[in-house]
Design a protein around this motif. Sequence first.
Motif, PDB file in Angstrom:
ATOM      1  N   VAL A 123      -5.944  -0.036   1.378  1.00  0.00           N
ATOM      2  CA  VAL A 123      -5.221  -0.345   0.201  1.00  0.00           C
ATOM      3  C   VAL A 123      -3.958   0.257   0.071  1.00  0.00           C
ATOM      4  O   VAL A 123      -2.652  -0.115  -0.069  1.00  0.00           O
ATOM      5  CB  VAL A 123      -6.021  -0.426  -1.056  1.00  0.00           C
ATOM      6  N   GLY A 124      -4.194   1.781   0.277  1.00  0.00           N
ATOM      7  CA  GLY A 124      -3.152   2.622   0.071  1.00  0.00           C
ATOM      8  C   GLY A 124      -1.990   2.468   1.278  1.00  0.00           C
ATOM      9  O   GLY A 124      -0.729   2.425   1.255  1.00  0.00           O
ATOM     10  N   GLY A 125      -2.429   2.103   2.572  1.00  0.00           N
ATOM     11  CA  GLY A 125      -1.567   1.902   3.507  1.00  0.00           C
ATOM     12  C   GLY A 125      -0.748   0.610   3.249  1.00  0.00           C
ATOM     13  O   GLY A 125       0.644   0.568   3.792  1.00  0.00           O
ATOM     14  N   ALA A 133      -6.290  10.450  -4.609  1.00  0.00           N
ATOM     15  CA  ALA A 133      -6.734   9.131  -4.809  1.00  0.00           C
ATOM     16  C   ALA A 133      -8.316   9.053  -4.396  1.00  0.00           C
ATOM     17  O   ALA A 133      -9.116   8.281  -4.958  1.00  0.00           O
ATOM     18  CB  ALA A 133      -6.077   7.830  -4.368  1.00  0.00           C
ATOM     19  N   VAL A 134      -8.630   9.488  -3.204  1.00  0.00           N
ATOM     20  CA  VAL A 134      -9.963   9.603  -2.685  1.00  0.00           C
ATOM     21  C   VAL A 134     -10.740  10.622  -2.726  1.00  0.00           C
ATOM     22  O   VAL A 134     -11.549  10.993  -1.560  1.00  0.00           O
ATOM     23  CB  VAL A 134      -9.875   8.672  -1.348  1.00  0.00           C
ATOM     24  N   LEU A 148     -12.568   3.901   3.513  1.00  0.00           N
ATOM     25  CA  LEU A 148     -11.939   2.726   4.167  1.00  0.00           C
ATOM     26  C   LEU A 148     -11.202   1.888   3.426  1.00  0.00           C
ATOM     27  O   LEU A 148     -10.134   1.516   3.542  1.00  0.00           O
ATOM     28  CB  LEU A 148     -12.982   2.022   4.983  1.00  0.00           C
ATOM     29  N   VAL A 149     -11.564   1.404   2.231  1.00  0.00           N
ATOM     30  CA  VAL A 149     -10.987   0.469   1.240  1.00  0.00           C
ATOM     31  C   VAL A 149      -9.775   1.198   0.745  1.00  0.00           C
ATOM     32  O   VAL A 149      -8.637   0.495   0.676  1.00  0.00           O
ATOM     33  CB  VAL A 149     -11.875  -0.060   0.208  1.00  0.00           C
ATOM     34  N   VAL A 209      -2.035   5.804  -7.600  1.00  0.00           N
ATOM     35  CA  VAL A 209      -2.624   5.213  -8.706  1.00  0.00           C
ATOM     36  C   VAL A 209      -3.149   3.839  -8.210  1.00  0.00           C
ATOM     37  O   VAL A 209      -4.241   3.250  -8.809  1.00  0.00           O
ATOM     38  CB  VAL A 209      -1.438   5.043  -9.914  1.00  0.00           C
ATOM     39  N   GLY A 210      -2.436   3.334  -7.670  1.00  0.00           N
ATOM     40  CA  GLY A 210      -3.200   1.897  -7.196  1.00  0.00           C
ATOM     41  C   GLY A 210      -4.560   1.917  -6.474  1.00  0.00           C
ATOM     42  O   GLY A 210      -5.204   1.046  -6.808  1.00  0.00           O
ATOM     43  N   VAL A 211      -4.400   2.821  -5.619  1.00  0.00           N
ATOM     44  CA  VAL A 211      -5.592   3.136  -4.836  1.00  0.00           C
ATOM     45  C   VAL A 211      -6.736   3.557  -5.873  1.00  0.00           C
ATOM     46  O   VAL A 211      -7.959   2.944  -5.748  1.00  0.00           O
ATOM     47  CB  VAL A 211      -5.787   4.004  -3.604  1.00  0.00           C
TER      48      VAL A 211
END
Length: 494
Positions: free
Chosen positions: A456-458, A307-308, A451-452, A430-432
Amino acid sequence: MAPTQGVKTITTNVGWSVLSKTATFGLKFVTVPILARLLTPEDFGTVAVALTVVQFLAMIGGAGLTSALIVDRDSGMDTVHTVFWANLAMSLIMSVILFLGANGIGSWMGAAQSADLLRIMAFLIPLQLTADVAYSLLAREMNFSKDAILSTVSETTAALVALALAFMGFGIWALVVQLFSSAVIRLVGLYSITRYVPRFVIKPDRMGPLVRYSSGLMGSEIANFVTFQAPMVVIARMLTLADAGAYSAANRFASIPNQVVLSAVMGVLFPAFSLMGDDRKRRTDALMLSTQVMTVVLAPAMFGLWAVAEPAMLVLFGPQWAYAWPVLGLLALSKAIVTPCSTFIPYLKGTGQSRVLFWSAVLRAIATTLAIMLGATYGSLVDAMVALCVVNAITLVGYSWAVFRVDGIPFFWGLMTSSRSMLTSLVMGVGVRLTLSTFEAQLTSPYLQLLVGAVVGGVLYGAMFLVTERALVKKIIGMVKRRRGGSVADAPPA
């Protein structure tokens, strides 16, 4: 008869192994990006190609004899000495073959300039194979605490040496010295810990049972090697050495979670499964629990990296590697897809299912190689990585069917139980990505994006985990309570 290993013994050894890998995780997390900034993609590609050849010849030379020693705990020291001399002889033969054939092998691998490097790295083979004999003595006793400390020392020292040489401008030789430093420290340490002193004892008759067992594994070991190393060879031959370097660097980083968890746990599970004998219920419980736990740990890490991947590549590897962020993301995705399969190889090895292991490995190797070749032929490195993801999705279903059929586990129940956390992690990933895309204008810094994404993932994964994995949490808590109370389950059966 070998003592029965209970939950307490197995979890203690897993703990030591995971602690060892975790201790080196932070260092690798830092050293891989630093080395990538100091070295070129071509440097990484050249060493990766040479190391692939060395690992293959070492595997052929070892012929699986040390794995057979781990399983056959009743064999005496005469057998151990015989295996030592067999490994040493074969390793020297493989080294000579590599040394003399370096030019032809390097050209065939798509890295003609690696011939001198191959000649030097030929000396790695005896270091690896002779160390494996001493390691088998530790594994037979399930004494992984000492190996954990040694692994931490060898990997940390070698990484620090490589960083120092890279900063001093030694270039590609920093990576080479790293490999040799780690191998030498491991060799000396294992023989010091086990106090094993080889004696000139060669009894070919003692090799019969070991050869019968190892011959059943060798085909699958070769096939597994092809599965994991074929992408490097195909990319180097069909694309460019720079592409091979980009793949190698991204794969090194994407493999860190696997190295921390899987390499530690698999080393313990293999002898643990072998000790369970015909106790089907214990095997099934251990298989499903270990598979679920590995998926819970690894899947969110890999889908999170996917995702990142874009900001991560820029922040960690620097601008010269920024173009390769899709490679990092797709590699992470390909590894995430097969996380539920993480315990299947040690299970099949430990339970003596060499036939299932062989055919599963062969089919996966063929599919992986063909997919990478097609992607590289009709597209680019990114297309090859997409093809790898497709193959791994098919592997998840096929591998699960084969293993669950062997153990008598209902396929759909087993697949859903083992893959539930993977699907949860996919939703999280997918949400991230949607979050980063939605707020792209506001998140202009790659550091802020990381960082974001992490926050969000956590939050997403934590919330979904508490809803979907309550039964697993209760089971683990129950195991911890029983362990503290000295459960009868940890004692050998009457």
